[in-house]
Write a protein that holds these residues in place. Structure first.
Motif, mmCIF file in Angstrom:
data_model
loop_
_atom_site.group_PDB
_atom_site.id
_atom_site.type_symbol
_atom_site.label_atom_id
_atom_site.label_comp_id
_atom_site.label_asym_id
_atom_site.label_seq_id
_atom_site.Cartn_x
_atom_site.Cartn_y
_atom_site.Cartn_z
ATOM 1 N N UNK A 185 -52.323 6.908 6.801
ATOM 2 C CA UNK A 185 -51.943 6.154 5.598
ATOM 3 C C UNK A 185 -52.234 4.673 5.755
ATOM 4 N N UNK A 186 -51.963 4.174 6.960
ATOM 5 C CA UNK A 186 -52.100 2.741 7.205
ATOM 6 C C UNK A 186 -53.563 2.340 7.399
ATOM 7 N N UNK A 187 -54.317 3.234 8.034
ATOM 8 C CA UNK A 187 -55.711 2.900 8.376
ATOM 9 C C UNK A 187 -56.637 4.016 7.894
ATOM 10 N N UNK A 188 -56.640 4.202 6.605
ATOM 11 C CA UNK A 188 -57.421 5.260 5.983
ATOM 12 C C UNK A 188 -58.895 5.106 6.327
ATOM 13 N N UNK A 189 -59.490 6.187 6.831
ATOM 14 C CA UNK A 189 -60.890 6.102 7.249
ATOM 15 C C UNK A 189 -61.842 5.847 6.083
ATOM 16 N N UNK A 190 -61.368 6.123 4.882
ATOM 17 C CA UNK A 190 -62.228 5.892 3.704
ATOM 18 C C UNK A 190 -62.131 4.462 3.203
ATOM 19 N N UNK A 191 -61.160 3.736 3.740
ATOM 20 C CA UNK A 191 -60.972 2.350 3.333
ATOM 21 C C UNK A 191 -61.777 1.450 4.266
ATOM 22 N N UNK A 192 -62.733 0.711 3.727
ATOM 23 C CA UNK A 192 -63.624 -0.117 4.554
ATOM 24 C C UNK A 192 -63.063 -1.509 4.816
ATOM 25 N N UNK A 193 -61.862 -1.782 4.324
ATOM 26 C CA UNK A 193 -61.265 -3.097 4.538
ATOM 27 C C UNK A 193 -60.977 -3.306 6.026
ATOM 28 N N UNK A 194 -61.040 -4.549 6.471
ATOM 29 C CA UNK A 194 -60.783 -4.873 7.861
ATOM 30 C C UNK A 194 -59.329 -4.543 8.213
ATOM 31 N N UNK A 195 -59.141 -3.859 9.343
ATOM 32 C CA UNK A 195 -57.780 -3.456 9.721
ATOM 33 C C UNK A 195 -57.136 -4.495 10.617
ATOM 34 N N UNK A 202 -50.782 -0.442 17.857
ATOM 35 C CA UNK A 202 -49.397 0.004 18.012
ATOM 36 C C UNK A 202 -49.178 1.390 17.436
ATOM 37 N N UNK A 203 -49.728 1.637 16.252
ATOM 38 C CA UNK A 203 -49.572 2.947 15.614
ATOM 39 C C UNK A 203 -50.309 4.040 16.384
ATOM 40 N N UNK A 204 -51.478 3.676 16.921
ATOM 41 C CA UNK A 204 -52.246 4.635 17.706
ATOM 42 C C UNK A 204 -51.490 4.995 18.985
ATOM 43 N N UNK A 205 -50.860 3.984 19.588
ATOM 44 C CA UNK A 205 -50.042 4.221 20.780
ATOM 45 C C UNK A 205 -48.888 5.163 20.484
ATOM 46 N N UNK A 206 -48.247 4.980 19.328
ATOM 47 C CA UNK A 206 -47.149 5.869 18.922
ATOM 48 C C UNK A 206 -47.639 7.312 18.792
#
Length: 269
Positions: A185-195, A202-206
């Motif tokens: 939801x936070x880092x949608x792969x279809x969203x090309x905006x800079x993350x 942090x979310x990936x670590x979780x």
């Protein structure tokens, strides 16, 4: 009491260890390289030897395991020899220390404490450790220098030892799915905006932490599982390199589709 045939093997084992101690004394006295070594200079070599033992275990290569155990044992004797020269302790002190620790941490064997299963043993072990080291936190005994994945596993084990844990694996998997959904939801792969890289990290670590937790519930060693996948990838990639070269191809100039044909063949090995 040991049986006669076991007595013979015990003497052979003790003689072998005595031989190693004697050789260590001789090398430390006569070999320029061995004389030069310190606790600090041996450290990285010991880590390397430990990983080589780990690799041999994963490959179930008993002959290599035998050799690597010897290499690791040499390092332990080496450290003890250096400490003996510094009049700090010797190998007997180290061995007696671990013997005393094992007796103290197994009261269900050497005292009147009851432990009906493996989990009870682990819980007793962690409680005794907490008292021994005077830690103010259950997690105080987790070495700071551990690799992140192994550290996560140890943290989870220690928390479980005092009852802080999920009850069922289904609950843990729900947490995995929750973390994965949050990341998506936070880092949608279809969203090309800079993350936001820090937040994403942090979310990936979780997400990884929850997956490691689930692996523990289904009795899978996450570190071992990942290392087996690493070795599998290396084997397949090296097959790709070797076979494509036999066919006169340069891997750096091949398309992904061409590479994939070799990769599929490697999967069938």
């Amino acid at each position: 009491m040991l049986q006669p045939e076991k007595d013979i093997r015990r003497k052979e084992k003790l003689d072998a260890f005595d031989r190693l101690l004697t050789i260590m004394d001789e090398l430390r006295l006569n070999c320029p390289w061995d004389r030069k070594q310190t606790l600090e200079s041996l450290r990285h070599l010991t880590i390397e030897e430990t990983y080589e033992l780990s690799e041999a275990i994963l490959e179930n290569n008993l002959d290599e395991i035998k050799k690597e155990i010897g290499d690791v044992m040499l390092h332990l004797v080496f450290y003890s020899k250096i400490a003996d020269e510094q009049k700090a302790f010797d190998v007997a002190d180290s061995i007696n220390a671990i013997c005393d620790k094992l007796i103290h941490r197994h009261p269900h064997i050497y005292s009147d404490v009851e432990a009906k299963d493996e989990q009870a043993v682990k819980e007793n072990w962690e409680k005794i450790k907490l008292k021994e080291k005077g830690n103010t936190s259950v997690l105080g005994g987790v070495p700071k220098g551990l690799p992140a994945m192994i550290k996560a596993m140890r943290i989870q084990d220690k928390a479980r030892g005092v009852g802080f844990d999920w009850e069922k694996k289904e609950q843990v998997w729900e947490k995995v799915e929750e973390e994965m959904q949050e990341f998506k939801d936070e880092f949608n792969i279809e969203n090309t905006a800079k993350i936001d890289k820090e937040k994403a990290s942090g979310e990936f670590g979780d997400m990884l932490f929850s997956l490691i937790n689930y692996s523990r519930f289904i009795d899978i060693d996450a570190e071992e599982a990942l290392e087996r996948t690493n070795l599998k990838f290396i084997k397949r990639f090296q097959f790709l390199e070797t076979e494509s070269k036999k066919d006169g191809k340069n891997i750096a100039e091949m398309s992904l589709q061409e590479m994939d044909k070799y990769w599929e063949r490697a999967k069938n090995l």
